[in-house]
Write an enzyme that holds these catalytic residues in place. Structure first.
Site: not given
Length: 277
Positions: A37, A67, A70, A107, A142, A176, A179, A211, A224, A226, A256
């Site tokens: 976050r 990574h 997000y 991203h 990504e 990914d 994705h 990914h 999106d 997973h 992931e």
């Protein structure tokens, strides 16, 4: 060599995360340098980093993948949001300079109504300010599912960003599987065709990591979500084809999937048994 790992928590330190990766049969791992976050990262523990680097040199651990949070958005219409994203990105790259050669995945961002072209311009402008000639970290764009106003839903959008980056040798792509399937690329029934298209648009030499995720929804859903390996609409057979494909098999794979550490251990064991040496 089959290089596979999972997303693990860095909270216990780099040396411990490396040991945890080895304990579950992994020879790489992905981690968040800070909270997903955003926010302030913990102070670096240089003694821990030295121990981790020593562990890497004496083990099978290969290139690790950091990574970005997000929440960062280099394409935001808000200057404050873009500045915050820039500062986090810059700080993460500085932190990664203390680790062996590594990858930093993010991203690309969302244009939030400004249009794809404007978003791409903002992202590439930021990357030109962030990337330096002397950095060892390779920054990865990504592939995205195309939810809302996400940028990176098509290979052409990724290529457009790369084309505008001056030090483009420091930029690659992370594919990914969830994705790209959700974005409408049929890696289940036409993996060769999708990779040929990627090669013609972006170039397979740009592909630096995968990914590895199943998909809860599926082809063209733009959802999106997973799923665990073999439990989604992509399916185990497609995953096996992916890890053994001549164009992908030598890349590092990062799970992931919605799992705990024991779940990752089971998936890694399963996939190692299905990888053809």
């Amino acid at each position: 060599m089959f290089t596979i790992g999972a997303h693990l928590s860095i909270n216990k330190g780099f040396e411990n995360i490396g040991l945890e990766a080895l304990s579950i049969g992994a020879n790489t791992f992905q981690f968040f340098p800070r909270s997903p976050r955003g926010g302030k990262a913990k102070a670096l523990d240089f003694d821990d980093i030295e121990k981790f680097n020593s562990l890497v040199s004496g083990s099978d651990i290969d290139v690790v993948l950091a990574h970005a949070p997000y929440v960062i958005n280099l394409a935001s219409k808000s200057e404050k949001t873009r500045c915050n994203a820039f500062e986090i990105f810059e700080d993460d790259l500085d932190r990664l300079s203390y680790l062996p050669d590594n990858l930093y995945n993010f991203h690309p961002g969302s244009h939030v109504g400004q249009g794809v072209d404007v978003g791409i311009e903002l992202i590439s402008e930021a990357l030109n300010r962030l990337i330096s000639e002397d950095q060892s970290t390779v920054v990865l764009l990504e592939t995205m599912a195309g939810k809302g106003t996400e940028i990176g839903r098509s290979f052409e959008e990724l290529r457009s960003i790369i084309d505008k980056v001056e030090l483009d040798d420091k930029v690659g792509v992370c594919l990914d599987t969830c994705h790209v399937f959700d974005a409408g690329y049929d890696i289940k029934d036409d993996l060769d065709g999708v990779l040929d298209e990627f090669d013609s648009v972006v170039g397979l030499d740009r592909l630096r990591a995968v990914h590895l995720n199943d998909s809860m929804f599926g082809l063209g859903s733009h959802k999106d979500r997973h799923e665990k390996i073999g439990c989604g609409l992509l399916g185990l057979d497609a995953i096996v084809d992916i890890i053994n494909h001549r164009c992908l098999r030598d890349l590092p794979f990062y799970l992931e999937t919605p799992n705990d550490v024991d779940g990752y251990r089971e998936e890694i064991s399963l996939l190692r048994g299905l990888y053809v040496d």
